[in-house]
Design an enzyme around this catalytic site. Structure first.
Site, PDB file in Angstrom:
ATOM      1  N   HIS A 142       0.798  -1.220   0.000  1.00 45.91           N
ATOM      2  CA  HIS A 142       0.000   0.000   0.000  1.00 45.91           C
ATOM      3  C   HIS A 142       0.836   1.278   0.000  1.00 45.91           C
ATOM      4  CE1 HIS A 142      -3.169  -2.807   1.399  1.00 45.91           C
ATOM      5  NE2 HIS A 142      -4.046  -1.932   0.998  1.00 45.91           N
ATOM      6  N   GLY A 195      -0.854  -2.779  -5.266  1.00 47.46           N
ATOM      7  CA  GLY A 195      -2.003  -3.684  -5.157  1.00 47.46           C
ATOM      8  C   GLY A 195      -3.317  -2.970  -4.908  1.00 47.46           C
ATOM      9  N   GLU A 304     -13.445  -8.753   0.170  1.00 48.01           N
ATOM     10  CA  GLU A 304     -14.161  -7.509  -0.135  1.00 48.01           C
ATOM     11  C   GLU A 304     -14.454  -7.431  -1.641  1.00 48.01           C
ATOM     12  OE1 GLU A 304     -12.691  -4.818   3.453  1.00 48.01           O
ATOM     13  OE2 GLU A 304     -11.167  -4.819   1.882  1.00 48.01           O
ATOM     14  N   CYS A 322     -16.579   2.795   1.977  1.00 48.75           N
ATOM     15  CA  CYS A 322     -15.579   3.337   1.054  1.00 48.75           C
ATOM     16  C   CYS A 322     -15.931   3.037  -0.404  1.00 48.75           C
ATOM     17  CB  CYS A 322     -14.196   2.759   1.354  1.00 48.75           C
ATOM     18  SG  CYS A 322     -13.408   3.465   2.806  1.00 48.75           S
ATOM     19  N   CYS A 397     -10.521   2.925   7.501  1.00 46.53           N
ATOM     20  CA  CYS A 397     -10.520   3.625   6.211  1.00 46.53           C
ATOM     21  C   CYS A 397     -11.796   4.414   5.979  1.00 46.53           C
ATOM     22  CB  CYS A 397     -10.320   2.621   5.076  1.00 46.53           C
ATOM     23  SG  CYS A 397     -11.440   1.214   5.107  1.00 46.53           S
TER      24      CYS A 397
END
Lengths: 633, 633
Positions: A142, A195, A304, A322, A397
């Site tokens: 990330h 990613g 997810e 999100c 997040c």
């Protein structure tokens, strides 16, 4: 009273091929105003304390050598919680200067700057936990995702305040990334992608903010290197198939949507026809086969993931908050690129339902996942994937993502082009395009009347006021002076061309009869069910409104009319929909719940009055079951 | 021809309070014989090579100091793959001595023994990866889980071969565990439980094998310490609530089921009324609210969890193969404890569907999860949770578990008590109780006729031949000499009391008309659908049998009769069910798949002949979609 923010998250570049250009809105009253006030007065101000207690700020101090101790948090992307909060705070400051918030932003900006390494790299996880080892785990690290959120925060800060501090940090990181990543033969050491897409759309915006073309080129490189197996070919990482060849959205929903936002950005700035075609094709495939009624996206808790076409479960809907935000961001870029109203149809649905449900009415508790059903007898797992609102998450997040969308919401509502002004979403406030200002007055979504008054207009030439007629609306009228029209509505737009004068008034009437909605028969999860909707709102039943039992034995009687009842006392003031139903008598099946079809007859039950509340307001009272889709027999 | 194995996985202790005692069966022909032959000739013999290439045997050699290199495998429980294979091989050797298999068992037993530490501890992960640190992570470490499977393998080996080598290793580990774990005040250093139950039922069996009461006491201690927060109170680890207080099964399905098998064992051996009541209550709650039509258990991929009551998804059914096996193990213990036929009803359903689907017809490819639907356009994630059969898994718990159940299957089919013999499952072969042998001849499940001939009987006294009438059966007759009965069927048993003579013949006729099955209306996932069943078999449609399109636009016409067609050529020989259906014409919904209910009418479609095959045989041809539950309109 908030002032108009000078610029929002999307500012088209000088060569952009967009059908529409963003216009500025000021939201002054109504549901969105109320919720934005909660965001401004409660959610954003509580951010620094929450980031402090979760350890995010501590990590920055550690990385700067200004504190001692251990890294806190479980993920390599914890810095983005800070960046998203900074972005939210910056948009907020753009509307309304505030001393305390400015001080918090300055302080935290200082922490970010101090944590940055001399060459521009910045990621506290890798600096502190991984001994400074960089870009060794692009699949999960990330690092560029974090860079992307830093860039977006910095742009917001710069646009809102005119100040360079955070932008300097972001550019330094972007320049570092640009020095490291590039295609084979470019002389850059790494041919790679992150990613978790996010840096791509941020780099396009950095190009727009700075005029530096190389940021746009870097974004284009990253977008096109997805799908070629650099990360092992996983759909999860958006690496199974290139966007240009993809036939449907897949993999981790937020990753897919951020990548598509970047594709739309690139198509807008470069005129790339292949990326535009991919964006249009994938948006159509997503809405047709992988979107929940609430606009929520993502069918699997596991990874997810988007899941298969028409796989749209209710209690296991993932619908990450999100993902709703990312969907709004992508659709808005598509609306500007194409000028088509359907993108704003989805934005409206998502904002009022899948997004707005993500935060409690008091702005202090959050949902990461947004299911469409909680069963009677639900055993909640707690944690980030809880169906109960939570103060903060281990993977936090969503909350600061909600904050930044709320704080920049006025930039997703209207647009302008050479022909005039387009109003995509209806609020009380003002819409300002290029030399045009129109004032709106409405109680939408509770009432369907929107009064629009021209305040500023070129005196000498006609222009078109375009009003989006929502896709759900079957009954629209508009009065313009003495005249009344019902159309034509072309591709979702009702267009009024006039030579306007200040004070000219248009009254749009959108029929808000409550309605029962059914799904494509391939959506197995809701066969034999309908949902109650009214205007842009999806409704649900909550157990607390139906004492004396649960919700899973309730059947809706579709032969009886729906009634509307405004309840100023309830959930901050909502219009409820009252329907007739029954509580089924369920036969005792013994120990086996499956029977031959002819034995499986179910008796009638007691009549019961059903009270449906807007989905966005669920889970603000006592815990219990909830249903959006209601069996009809 | 296999001989009767001397003893199976459950041997009641001398003080057991069981209604029934296990009887010995020999399976000589028919579906189970065929599949057990594949297990014996292909699956089990291939085990050592697969365990070698996956690294499990390498790890044992490493732990013994007999090899060099790195630990292989991703989990702390990889040793159990070896133990379960050893158990399978041991049961197999009990029926049929075989030189090569004996040599493999001896060799691998030697590796296990050599890897054991001097004090009895044995876990290659902790010995090699964790530097010998023990019992520091009971929540995830699986050390006692591994001990349990070692004990079960050792008992199988000892019972089947009479040899002590593996049992010595297991007892040494069990004694070590007994020296370490105990309640506060016991003087044992750790008051703890394992996050994955398994050692509990193994310890009961070790008590039965050795007569050592302290193993039973240790099992009772472990069972009762679950649910008191020793592992943080997670349902996943069976630690949220004590079994005695639980109202439904919850958490990780296999963990729950192994724990309940132990509870049934303890209730049987100690007469513990509280554990018996809990076992009965939880079995009833599970079957009524959390069991898929196939007998499959576990509704969530996430945490392999049971999910909520009536939450029984199709494409996201987890239904781990191991959970089906654990369910059979628990239900058999309950059948013996209570004498009730319903436990064997569930065993039959699970064996023929949820269990048997777990392995390919050729015995070489496996399913870890057993969904009830694969959609048109399915994008498979691959890996352990794939809906496509896989040669071996990263977490390879299921394949050797299937092998051990196949190899011990004859011990789950019949029982005896002071009144006679009970036949729970119908096969061609012989059932031997206490001084009684009855021979069965049948083509079940393809035909419903079961001919039973008394071969050995006490001459001087009457006894009762009890025949289980399956819960799904609506049409049963039995001929006994000249007489024909249709009942009475009491609690699932048709009881024939006679003074029998050798050669006496009973012919049971179970009606096998194919049927359409519907679910309790609270099972939202299958509203408006039916499933095709025939006898104990659940049927499904596979795309390969329906060329010209997918399955998700198909509707079953319930007004037309079902036809039965035996197809010796297909899938090893199956009876198919042929039904009438239509391919719906689906209207083009534009970009949004939800419409007001009155607009959402769906036109008729083309007639299509539907061919349903037994669910257990799915995924043995080309990849494609599959459905168990079929929409009816």
């Amino acid at each position: 009273m908030p002032r108009p923010s000078p610029a929002g998250p999307v500012r088209l570049g000088p060569d952009a091929r967009a059908a529409l250009r963003p216009a500025v809105t000021v939201i002054e009253a109504g549901l969105w105003h109320t919720r934005r006030e909660v965001n401004a007065r409660t959610s954003i101000p509580q951010g620094p304390e929450l980031l402090e207690s979760a350890g995010n700020l501590h990590n920055l101090r550690l990385a700067a050598g200004a504190a001692e101790g251990e890294f806190k948090g479980a993920y390599p992307f914890v810095d983005t919680d800070v960046y998203k909060w900074l972005e939210a705070a910056a948009w907020q400051l753009g509307q309304e200067p505030a001393e305390e918030l400015t001080a918090d932003v300055d302080r935290i900006t200082g922490l970010v700057a101090a944590a940055q390494q001399p060459d521009g790299y910045l990621n506290t996880w890798f600096q502190l936990v991984k001994g400074g080892e960089r870009y060794q785990d692009l699949r999960w690290g990330h690092e560029l995702y974090c860079a992307g959120h830093l860039i977006q925060a910095a742009i917001a800060h710069h646009r809102s305040t005119g100040r360079p501090e955070l932008l300097d940090v972001a550019r330094k990181f972007a320049d570092h990334v640009d020095s490291v990543f590039g295609p084979p033969g470019s002389g850059k050491p790494i041919d790679g992608i992150d990613g978790h897409p996010e840096v791509e759309t941020a780099l396009v915006e950095l190009y727009r903010e700075t005029g530096e073309r190389r940021y746009l080129d870097l974004a284009a490189y990253f977008v096109d290197r997805h799908g070629h197996g650099l990360l092992g070919g996983e759909a999860y990482c958006q690496d199974r198939v290139p966007l240009r060849e993809a036939t449907n959205v897949e993999g981790h929903a937020v990753r897919q949507l951020y990548l598509l936002a970047a594709a739309a950005d690139l198509a807008t700035e470069t005129g790339d026809a292949g990326l535009r075609a991919a964006s249009e094709r994938l948006w159509q495939a997503m809405t047709t086969t992988k979107t929940h009624l609430t606009g929520g996206l993502g069918a699997h808790h596991e990874e997810e993931d988007f899941g298969d076409p028409y796989e749209l479960p209710n209690e296991r809907a993932y619908c990450e908050t999100c993902a709703a935000i990312a969907s709004v961001q992508w659709s808005w870029r598509m609306a500007l690129l194409t000028g088509e109203a359907r993108y704003s149809d989805l934005i409206e649905r998502t904002l009022f339902n899948g997004f707005l449900a993500g935060v409690s009415l008091d702005g202090e508790r959050w949902l990461y996942v947004n299911p469409l059903q909680v069963r009677d007898g639900h055993t909640d797992p707690g944690g980030d994937q809880s169906a109960r609102r939570t103060r903060w998450f281990r993977c936090a997040c969503c909350p600061p993502n909600v904050m930044r969308l709320f704080a920049s919401l006025e930039h997703y509502l209207a647009s302008a082009d050479d022909d005039g002004l387009q109003i995509h979403q209806y609020v009380t406030g003002s819409y300002t395009g290029e030399g045009i200002t129109v004032r709106g007055e409405t109680d939408y979504p509770w009432h369907g009347t929107v009064a629009l008054t021209v305040e500023e207009t070129p005196a000498d030439r006609p222009w078109t006021l375009s009003l989006r007629v929502p896709q759900w609306c079957r009954d629209v009228r508009v009065r313009c002076g003495e005249e009344t029209y019902e159309g034509p509505v072309t591709d979702g737009w009702l267009r009024l061309e006039r030579t306007w004068a200040p004070g000219d008034r248009v009254v749009l009437e959108l029929g808000l009869e409550p309605r029962l909605t059914a799904a494509d028969p391939r959506v197995d999860a809701v066969r034999g069910c309908v949902a109650i909707e009214r205007g842009p709102l999806v409704y649900c039943l909550e157990q607390v409104d139906h004492p004396g039992g649960g919700l899973d034995d309730i059947v809706l009687d579709t032969s009886r009319p729906l009634a509307v009842k405004h309840r100023p006392d309830l959930l901050g003031g909502v219009t409820t929909v009252v329907a007739a139903g029954r509580r089924r008598h369920l036969p005792d099946a013994g120990w086996w719940p499956y029977a031959t079809a002819d034995e499986a007859s179910h008796q009638d039950g007691e009549p019961i009055e059903l009270t449906a509340v807007p989905y966005y307001a669920w889970a603000n009272r006592e815990d219990g079951s909830m249903r959006v889709w209601l069996p009809t027999s």
